[in-house]
Design a protein around this motif. Structure first.
Motif, PDB file in Angstrom:
ATOM      1  N   PHE A 255       0.822  -1.206   0.000  1.00 54.28           N
ATOM      2  CA  PHE A 255       0.000   0.000   0.000  1.00 54.28           C
ATOM      3  C   PHE A 255       0.858   1.258   0.000  1.00 54.28           C
ATOM      4  O   PHE A 255       1.995   1.249   0.469  1.00 54.28           O
ATOM      5  CB  PHE A 255      -0.922   0.016   1.228  1.00 54.28           C
ATOM      6  CG  PHE A 255      -1.954  -1.075   1.201  1.00 54.28           C
ATOM      7  CD1 PHE A 255      -3.111  -0.935   0.445  1.00 54.28           C
ATOM      8  CD2 PHE A 255      -1.752  -2.264   1.885  1.00 54.28           C
ATOM      9  CE1 PHE A 255      -4.053  -1.948   0.401  1.00 54.28           C
ATOM     10  CE2 PHE A 255      -2.696  -3.283   1.840  1.00 54.28           C
ATOM     11  CZ  PHE A 255      -3.844  -3.122   1.096  1.00 54.28           C
ATOM     12  N   ALA A 256       0.264   2.347  -0.472  1.00 54.23           N
ATOM     13  CA  ALA A 256       0.857   3.695  -0.448  1.00 54.23           C
ATOM     14  C   ALA A 256       2.287   3.666  -0.994  1.00 54.23           C
ATOM     15  O   ALA A 256       2.503   3.216  -2.117  1.00 54.23           O
ATOM     16  CB  ALA A 256       0.775   4.264   0.971  1.00 54.23           C
ATOM     17  N   THR A 257       3.260   4.129  -0.202  1.00 53.72           N
ATOM     18  CA  THR A 257       4.637   4.206  -0.716  1.00 53.72           C
ATOM     19  C   THR A 257       5.200   2.838  -1.068  1.00 53.72           C
ATOM     20  O   THR A 257       6.004   2.716  -1.988  1.00 53.72           O
ATOM     21  CB  THR A 257       5.564   4.887   0.315  1.00 53.72           C
ATOM     22  OG1 THR A 257       5.303   4.318   1.589  1.00 53.72           O
ATOM     23  CG2 THR A 257       5.317   6.374   0.367  1.00 53.72           C
TER      24      THR A 257
ATOM     25  N   MET B  84       4.626  -1.661   9.293  1.00 55.69           N
ATOM     26  CA  MET B  84       3.947  -2.687  10.072  1.00 55.69           C
ATOM     27  C   MET B  84       3.625  -3.815   9.099  1.00 55.69           C
ATOM     28  O   MET B  84       3.535  -3.598   7.889  1.00 55.69           O
ATOM     29  CB  MET B  84       2.642  -2.146  10.661  1.00 55.69           C
ATOM     30  CG  MET B  84       2.805  -0.953  11.568  1.00 55.69           C
ATOM     31  SD  MET B  84       3.390  -1.408  13.213  1.00 55.69           S
ATOM     32  CE  MET B  84       1.851  -2.017  13.903  1.00 55.69           C
TER      33      MET B  84
ATOM     34  N   ILE C 284       2.393  -2.415   5.593  1.00 55.90           N
ATOM     35  CA  ILE C 284       1.570  -1.275   5.975  1.00 55.90           C
ATOM     36  C   ILE C 284       2.452  -0.110   6.423  1.00 55.90           C
ATOM     37  O   ILE C 284       2.974  -0.117   7.532  1.00 55.90           O
ATOM     38  CB  ILE C 284       0.589  -1.716   7.080  1.00 55.90           C
ATOM     39  CG1 ILE C 284      -0.311  -2.827   6.510  1.00 55.90           C
ATOM     40  CG2 ILE C 284      -0.207  -0.538   7.621  1.00 55.90           C
ATOM     41  CD1 ILE C 284      -1.366  -3.321   7.432  1.00 55.90           C
ATOM     42  N   PRO C 285       2.614   0.887   5.563  1.00 55.82           N
ATOM     43  CA  PRO C 285       3.358   2.086   5.979  1.00 55.82           C
ATOM     44  C   PRO C 285       2.595   2.785   7.104  1.00 55.82           C
ATOM     45  O   PRO C 285       1.411   2.517   7.310  1.00 55.82           O
ATOM     46  CB  PRO C 285       3.362   2.959   4.713  1.00 55.82           C
ATOM     47  CG  PRO C 285       2.970   2.062   3.593  1.00 55.82           C
ATOM     48  CD  PRO C 285       2.102   0.994   4.196  1.00 55.82           C
ATOM     49  N   PRO C 286       3.287   3.702   7.841  1.00 52.24           N
ATOM     50  CA  PRO C 286       2.575   4.458   8.882  1.00 52.24           C
ATOM     51  C   PRO C 286       1.270   5.024   8.313  1.00 52.24           C
ATOM     52  O   PRO C 286       1.280   5.657   7.265  1.00 52.24           O
ATOM     53  CB  PRO C 286       3.566   5.571   9.235  1.00 52.24           C
ATOM     54  CG  PRO C 286       4.907   4.968   8.943  1.00 52.24           C
ATOM     55  CD  PRO C 286       4.692   4.096   7.730  1.00 52.24           C
ATOM     56  N   VAL C 287       0.184   4.787   9.019  1.00 50.84           N
ATOM     57  CA  VAL C 287      -1.136   5.112   8.461  1.00 50.84           C
ATOM     58  C   VAL C 287      -1.416   6.613   8.562  1.00 50.84           C
ATOM     59  O   VAL C 287      -0.850   7.302   9.418  1.00 50.84           O
ATOM     60  CB  VAL C 287      -2.253   4.299   9.154  1.00 50.84           C
ATOM     61  CG1 VAL C 287      -1.997   2.805   8.975  1.00 50.84           C
ATOM     62  CG2 VAL C 287      -2.377   4.656  10.624  1.00 50.84           C
ATOM     63  N   SER C 288      -2.265   7.117   7.701  1.00 51.61           N
ATOM     64  CA  SER C 288      -2.561   8.561   7.699  1.00 51.61           C
ATOM     65  C   SER C 288      -4.022   8.830   7.357  1.00 51.61           C
ATOM     66  O   SER C 288      -4.338   9.752   6.616  1.00 51.61           O
ATOM     67  CB  SER C 288      -1.637   9.286   6.712  1.00 51.61           C
ATOM     68  OG  SER C 288      -1.703   8.699   5.424  1.00 51.61           O
ATOM     69  N   GLY C 289      -4.893   7.992   7.904  1.00 55.67           N
ATOM     70  CA  GLY C 289      -6.318   8.211   7.699  1.00 55.67           C
ATOM     71  C   GLY C 289      -6.838   9.349   8.559  1.00 55.67           C
ATOM     72  O   GLY C 289      -6.099   9.970   9.307  1.00 55.67           O
ATOM     73  N   GLY C 290      -8.109   9.581   8.454  1.00 55.03           N
ATOM     74  CA  GLY C 290      -8.753  10.622   9.249  1.00 55.03           C
ATOM     75  C   GLY C 290      -8.946  11.882   8.450  1.00 55.03           C
ATOM     76  O   GLY C 290      -8.577  11.960   7.295  1.00 55.03           O
TER      77      GLY C 290
END
Lengths: 158, 102
Positions: free
Chosen positions: B29-31, B73, B96-102
């Protein structure tokens, strides 16, 4: 948790569709409730001094919904709340649109106020969702929440 | 076993005779996805391999993965795990890179 023990009426969903600010109000409110606290996270037009054009959200959908549900379990272990709703959008979001909506009902106000604050903080720690900022001259994935320290593995599993 | 025969065509060089291999569905995911160029793929690993072994395999194919993997993670079947977690056929691993939801 077994299905029979799961509180009915809770909502934990990742979705592409727009989220209205009152989308969860009716579904969490029952006659025994004296309070509903809701929180909406909204796309703003700047970040760290740069102008944001729009955001793109991605999620590990199955796990994200599972983690939201786990946060619901954590909330119930700490506060006397009635129903919990969490919606999070994915895809392209424009300035002013709601990215995340939380609504929690409770018989008395303190429980839902505190639970709502806890829920958005926890969501930003453990739910696998990522946002990409798109500016006029570039774009980048955001990693982590600059406003809080990274969670430790122990916290995540606890 | 017919499954081995089925997969032999594309992975002959990585199969070790006499030792069972397993295919592990792997998500980025992401990066992570930008580095590997794919959201979902599968890696073949010898029986008993751990998350760390999978990471080594990915680093072998995508050298840029090594510099970022410490910040990730890892989940197996949608639960966060440590890197010494042993994998088994049918597992779904996600980085799972550090999450940035919200």
């Amino acid at each position: 948790m077994e299905a029979s023990l799961r509180m009915t009426g809770d909502v934990y969903r990742i979705q592409e569709e727009c989220i209205a600010s009152d989308a969860l109000y009716e579904s969490v409110l029952r006659d025994s409730d004296g309070a509903v606290t809701s929180f909406a996270g909204v796309v703003r037009d700047h970040s760290l001094g740069r102008d944001t054009k729009h955001l793109e959200y991605d999620a590990y959908q199955g796990m994200a919904e599972k983690k939201m549900e786990e946060i619901g379990d954590e909330v119930r272990a700490r506060w006397d709340v009635d129903r919990i709703g969490i919606l999070h959008r994915i895809g392209r979001l424009e300035i002013g649109e709601i990215s995340v909506l939380i609504a929690i009902s409770s018989p008395h106000r303190k429980a839902s106020l505190e639970a709502c604050h806890y829920t958005i903080d926890r969501l930003k720690e453990i739910v696998p969702i990522w946002k990409k900022e798109v500016w006029t001259n570039g774009e980048a994935w955001v990693e982590g929440d600059p406003s809080s320290p990274a969670p430790t593995k122990q916290e995540d599993q606890g | 076993m017919w499954l081995d025969d089925f997969f032999t065509g594309q992975t002959t060089s990585q199969l070790i005779p006499g030792i069972a291999n397993m295919y592990i569905k792997t998500l980025f995911f992401a990066t992570c996805r930008e580095i590997t160029g794919e959201r979902e793929t599968a890696f073949d690993l010898v029986d008993g391999a751990s998350v760390s072994d999978l990471i080594e395999k990915i680093c072998g194919e995508h050298s840029a993965f090594r510099s970022m993997e410490a910040s990730l993670m890892v989940s197996v079947n949608q639960s966060y795990v440590d890197r010494d977690q042993e994998l088994k056929e049918g597992d779904e691993v996600a980085f799972i890179p550090p999450v940035s939801g919200g």
